[in-house]
Design an enzyme around this catalytic site. Structure first.
Site, mmCIF file in Angstrom:
data_model
loop_
_atom_site.group_PDB
_atom_site.id
_atom_site.type_symbol
_atom_site.label_atom_id
_atom_site.label_comp_id
_atom_site.label_asym_id
_atom_site.label_seq_id
_atom_site.Cartn_x
_atom_site.Cartn_y
_atom_site.Cartn_z
ATOM 1 N N TYR A 1 0.839 -1.190 0.000
ATOM 2 C CA TYR A 1 0.000 0.000 0.000
ATOM 3 C C TYR A 1 0.883 1.252 0.000
ATOM 4 C CZ TYR A 1 -4.226 -2.706 1.001
ATOM 5 O OH TYR A 1 -5.290 -3.568 0.926
ATOM 6 N N TYR B 1 1.187 -6.636 2.061
ATOM 7 C CA TYR B 1 0.258 -7.749 2.195
ATOM 8 C C TYR B 1 0.546 -8.794 1.124
ATOM 9 C CZ TYR B 1 -2.972 -5.396 5.461
ATOM 10 O OH TYR B 1 -3.543 -4.806 6.559
ATOM 11 N N ARG C 1 -0.215 -11.370 11.065
ATOM 12 C CA ARG C 1 -1.515 -12.038 10.984
ATOM 13 C C ARG C 1 -1.583 -12.841 9.696
ATOM 14 N NH1 ARG C 1 -6.684 -11.798 12.474
ATOM 15 N NH2 ARG C 1 -8.329 -11.604 10.933
ATOM 16 N N GLU D 1 -14.370 -10.197 8.432
ATOM 17 C CA GLU D 1 -13.612 -11.156 9.241
ATOM 18 C C GLU D 1 -14.325 -11.420 10.576
ATOM 19 O OE1 GLU D 1 -9.865 -9.172 9.749
ATOM 20 O OE2 GLU D 1 -9.307 -9.467 7.643
#
Length: 185
Positions: free
Chosen positions: A27, A33, A55, A78
């Site tokens: 990002y 990610y 995570r 989630e």
């Protein structure tokens, strides 16, 4: 420092072109990610940078649609209560994402830094225990720095916790073999 997008592995047009693709993206705010379009209704991902780095999640139910030729929208909620909406434009090496973090995730991100699948009860308990509003809304463009053709339903793509340097290992070809299986497993 500007990040250069990777050259697409193929021309993306249909949803079938998109499904089974493994991405790494950064990002504009610096968060990195890793994300895999596992099939037409589930995604796997690992988070390598940002407030919830460390995570990782398997088999997250998601809505995956083609908006236009080469443009795909993915959205899910989630167990933490976090909502995510991603618009992938792989032919351009870009995407736009919006993450809607509940207040509790923003205030206690360490609770979510785990393999979520093994801690669903903790995520649900935390969601009920802590405040969810106001949400922290993070809208960001991202540059795709890796695309791999992992195939649909490949459980080797996101199969372990993230570690420092993992995304560099993947981009350098040190993580997966020619059949897109984890090297050494």
């Amino acid at each position: 420092m500007a990040i250069t997008p990777v050259t697409p592995i193929r021309r993306f047009d249909t949803l079938d072109d998109f499904l089974g693709t493994h991405f790494i993206y950064t990002y504009d705010n610096g968060w990195e990610y890793e994300w895999y379009a596992k099939n037409d209704h589930t995604v796997d991902y690992r988070i390598h940078g940002g407030m919830v780095a460390g995570r990782w999640v398997n088999d997250q139910e998601a809505t995956i649609v083609r908006l236009a030729s080469g443009v795909f929208k993915i959205a899910w909620t989630e167990p933490t209560g976090t909502d995510v909406a991603l618009d992938f434009m792989p032919n351009e090496g870009r995407l736009h994402g919006v993450i809607f973090f509940p207040r509790w995730v923003h205030e206690h991100p360490e609770i979510t830094v785990c393999h979520q699948n093994e801690h669903i009860g903790l995520m649900e308990e935390s969601r009920a225990r802590y405040a969810t509003y106001p949400k922290l809304v993070v809208p960001e463009f991202a540059t795709i720095t890796y695309m791999g053709d992992a195939g649909v339903d490949n459980d080797d793509v996101i199969c372990e916790a993230p570690y420092p340097g993992m995304t560099d290992d993947i981009r350098a070809g040190r993580y997966y073999d020619s059949d897109y299986r984890r090297i050494g497993h």
